[in-house]
Write a protein that holds these residues in place. Structure first.
Motif, PDB file in Angstrom:
ATOM      1  N   ASP A 226      -8.187   0.640  10.087  1.00 19.30           N
ATOM      2  CA  ASP A 226      -8.890  -0.439  10.863  1.00 19.30           C
ATOM      3  C   ASP A 226     -10.319  -0.168  10.949  1.00 19.30           C
ATOM      4  O   ASP A 226     -11.063   0.930  11.129  1.00 19.30           O
ATOM      5  CB  ASP A 226      -8.200  -0.496  12.205  1.00 19.30           C
ATOM      6  N   GLY A 227     -11.119  -1.430  10.851  1.00 17.98           N
ATOM      7  CA  GLY A 227     -12.435  -1.316  10.918  1.00 17.98           C
ATOM      8  C   GLY A 227     -13.318  -1.326   9.682  1.00 17.98           C
ATOM      9  O   GLY A 227     -14.381  -1.491   9.713  1.00 17.98           O
ATOM     10  N   THR A 228     -12.552  -0.867   8.459  1.00 18.13           N
ATOM     11  CA  THR A 228     -13.277  -0.758   7.248  1.00 18.13           C
ATOM     12  C   THR A 228     -13.253  -2.225   6.520  1.00 18.13           C
ATOM     13  O   THR A 228     -12.482  -3.070   6.531  1.00 18.13           O
ATOM     14  CB  THR A 228     -12.561   0.218   6.175  1.00 18.13           C
ATOM     15  N   PRO A 229     -14.141  -2.439   5.436  1.00 13.72           N
ATOM     16  CA  PRO A 229     -14.194  -3.652   4.821  1.00 13.72           C
ATOM     17  C   PRO A 229     -13.155  -3.617   3.813  1.00 13.72           C
ATOM     18  O   PRO A 229     -12.295  -2.804   3.757  1.00 13.72           O
ATOM     19  CB  PRO A 229     -15.660  -3.405   3.846  1.00 13.72           C
ATOM     20  N   GLY A 230     -12.699  -5.029   3.615  1.00 15.25           N
ATOM     21  CA  GLY A 230     -11.604  -5.383   2.644  1.00 15.25           C
ATOM     22  C   GLY A 230     -10.417  -5.712   3.085  1.00 15.25           C
ATOM     23  O   GLY A 230      -9.478  -5.421   2.165  1.00 15.25           O
ATOM     24  N   ASP A 231     -10.292  -6.038   4.340  1.00 15.28           N
ATOM     25  CA  ASP A 231      -8.957  -6.222   4.960  1.00 15.28           C
ATOM     26  C   ASP A 231      -8.252  -7.572   4.484  1.00 15.28           C
ATOM     27  O   ASP A 231      -8.485  -8.401   5.319  1.00 15.28           O
ATOM     28  CB  ASP A 231      -8.862  -6.032   6.428  1.00 15.28           C
ATOM     29  N   ILE A 232      -8.391  -7.934   3.175  1.00 17.68           N
ATOM     30  CA  ILE A 232      -7.831  -9.254   2.717  1.00 17.68           C
ATOM     31  C   ILE A 232      -6.890  -8.988   1.492  1.00 17.68           C
ATOM     32  O   ILE A 232      -7.264  -8.006   0.700  1.00 17.68           O
ATOM     33  CB  ILE A 232      -9.281  -9.859   2.226  1.00 17.68           C
ATOM     34  N   ALA A 233      -6.076  -9.856   1.451  1.00 17.29           N
ATOM     35  CA  ALA A 233      -5.062  -9.637   0.313  1.00 17.29           C
ATOM     36  C   ALA A 233      -4.624 -10.904  -0.321  1.00 17.29           C
ATOM     37  O   ALA A 233      -4.658 -11.972   0.626  1.00 17.29           O
ATOM     38  CB  ALA A 233      -3.797  -9.031   0.673  1.00 17.29           C
ATOM     39  N   LEU A 234      -4.038 -11.227  -1.463  1.00 21.27           N
ATOM     40  CA  LEU A 234      -3.694 -12.625  -1.973  1.00 21.27           C
ATOM     41  C   LEU A 234      -2.314 -12.263  -2.290  1.00 21.27           C
ATOM     42  O   LEU A 234      -1.897 -11.274  -3.005  1.00 21.27           O
ATOM     43  CB  LEU A 234      -4.516 -12.940  -3.186  1.00 21.27           C
ATOM     44  N   ILE A 235      -1.474 -13.202  -1.925  1.00 20.50           N
ATOM     45  CA  ILE A 235       0.030 -13.190  -2.403  1.00 20.50           C
ATOM     46  C   ILE A 235       0.308 -14.318  -3.230  1.00 20.50           C
ATOM     47  O   ILE A 235      -0.042 -15.520  -2.787  1.00 20.50           O
ATOM     48  CB  ILE A 235       0.832 -13.364  -1.136  1.00 20.50           C
ATOM     49  N   LYS A 236       0.802 -14.020  -4.323  1.00 20.41           N
ATOM     50  CA  LYS A 236       1.138 -15.109  -5.376  1.00 20.41           C
ATOM     51  C   LYS A 236       2.743 -15.310  -5.222  1.00 20.41           C
ATOM     52  O   LYS A 236       3.364 -14.499  -5.256  1.00 20.41           O
ATOM     53  CB  LYS A 236       0.673 -14.625  -6.817  1.00 20.41           C
ATOM     54  N   LEU A 237       2.995 -16.565  -4.695  1.00 21.31           N
ATOM     55  CA  LEU A 237       4.324 -16.997  -4.784  1.00 21.31           C
ATOM     56  C   LEU A 237       5.063 -17.023  -6.221  1.00 21.31           C
ATOM     57  O   LEU A 237       4.487 -17.116  -7.383  1.00 21.31           O
ATOM     58  CB  LEU A 237       4.526 -18.411  -4.009  1.00 21.31           C
ATOM     59  N   SER A 238       6.334 -16.869  -6.161  1.00 21.30           N
ATOM     60  CA  SER A 238       7.069 -16.888  -7.476  1.00 21.30           C
ATOM     61  C   SER A 238       7.083 -18.206  -8.170  1.00 21.30           C
ATOM     62  O   SER A 238       6.876 -18.086  -9.523  1.00 21.30           O
ATOM     63  CB  SER A 238       8.553 -16.373  -7.016  1.00 21.30           C
ATOM     64  N   GLU A 239       6.993 -19.243  -7.591  1.00 21.64           N
ATOM     65  CA  GLU A 239       6.838 -20.520  -8.089  1.00 21.64           C
ATOM     66  C   GLU A 239       5.905 -21.473  -7.401  1.00 21.64           C
ATOM     67  O   GLU A 239       5.745 -21.365  -6.160  1.00 21.64           O
ATOM     68  CB  GLU A 239       8.056 -21.199  -8.182  1.00 21.64           C
ATOM     69  N   PRO A 240       5.270 -22.300  -7.952  1.00 14.15           N
ATOM     70  CA  PRO A 240       4.467 -23.350  -7.155  1.00 14.15           C
ATOM     71  C   PRO A 240       5.379 -24.094  -6.210  1.00 14.15           C
ATOM     72  O   PRO A 240       6.248 -24.386  -6.631  1.00 14.15           O
ATOM     73  CB  PRO A 240       3.809 -24.054  -8.148  1.00 14.15           C
TER      74      PRO A 240
END
Length: 303
Positions: free
Chosen positions: A120-134
């Motif tokens: 907590d508090g450090t940079p980079g608290d971001i993620a991407l989730i790619k769904l199995s299908e559009p």
């Protein structure tokens, strides 16, 4: 022949214009209104980009749909596992304990976390989730706009955070767990750092909230995002469109005085999102239209 070609060019230009209008319309434009402020139940469909990240059929984090196959979330939501098979994403959800006919459940194809984050508090608290299908957009499932790195959300801007998290420290959201919404003002990093130093043992000159984060909330506390809202969106309306300014990241307690919610600042990570997600590109229709226009132009120039 020449006259017919001109009519065809006009038609293609009109088609391209119509295509661009539809594209702009789907981003950050809910089709259902009535967004009530102040920590209350949302209206179903009012925030169509809100998703529920689930593990073993239980809600663990929020998130936001940013394309027909990409969800924006927080790295700290995946501290236990980054195995896509461990998660599902529920789109179009409203009441978690009363599933709607409008919602769909998607498996996860891939999870990309930012390597900068460690706690907590450090940079980079971001993620991407790619769904199995559009997925197919509906009025209950639409993407939020991702702001470019040049976009600014100044102090005092009125924004909204949504989620199914706790409604207080240790106080769970009651059944049927209806999506909550709360209007909060943006707080500058300077003022937010000052607040977080009040009553703290840290060096007064230490930067607690770095430039890749943004604060929103109230000096007096009482209204804030909380546990379970993590990864969810903080959105602000600009020019009639809703842009995601922040991702629910961390804070000290919930709605504690001088401890506003801290969010990952999305414009700071615009390039990271494009690099690790789906780069903005012309639609297949746009590419086809542009190609046909080029061919027709070359043909007319030769006559």
């Amino acid at each position: 022949m020449m006259e017919n070609a001109k009519y065809l060019i006009g038609f293609l230009l009109l088609a391209e214009y119509s295509s661009s209008v539809v594209s702009d319309f789907t981003c950050g434009t809910p089709l259902i209104g009535s967004r009530i402020v102040g920590g209350t139940d949302a209206t179903e469909g009012a925030w169509p980009w809100q998703i529920s990240l689930q593990q073993d059929n239980s809600h663990i984090c929020g998130g936001s749909l940013i394309s027909n196959q990409l969800v924006l979330c927080a790295t700290h939501c995946f501290t236990h596992s980054t195995n896509p098979a461990d998660y599902t994403v529920v789109l179009g959800a409203y009441q978690l304990l009363n599933p709607s006919s409008h919602q769909i459940i998607s498996n996860v194809q891939n999870i990309t976390v930012n390597s900068l984050w460690s706690h907590d508090g450090t940079p980079g608290d971001i993620a991407l989730i790619k769904l199995s299908e559009p997925i197919t957009y509906t009025k209950y499932i639409l993407p939020v706009c991702v702001p470019p790195s040049s976009m600014d959300f100044p102090e005092g801007s009125t924004c909204t955070v949504t989620g199914w998290g706790n409604i207080g420290s240790g106080e769970l959201l009651s059944s049927p767990k209806t999506l909550q919404q709360l209007t909060v003002p943006i707080i500058s990093n300077t003022n937010c750092n000052t607040m977080y130093h009040i009553g703290a043992d840290s060096d007064p000159s230490a930067v607690i909230v770095p430039s890749d984060q943004i604060c929103a909330g109230y000096e007096a506390g009482k209204k804030d995002s909380c546990q379970g809202d993590s990864g969810g969106p903080l959105v602000c309306q600009v020019g009639g469109l809703w842009y995601q300014a922040g991702i629910v990241s961390w804070g000290e307690g919930c709605a504690t005085p001088n401890r506003p919610g801290v969010y990952t600042y999305v414009p700071h990570y615009y390039d990271w999102i494009q690099t690790n997600g789906i780069p903005p590109s012309a639609s297949s229709m746009s590419v086809l239209i542009a190609s046909l226009l080029l061919v027709l132009t070359l043909f007319l120039m030769q006559r």
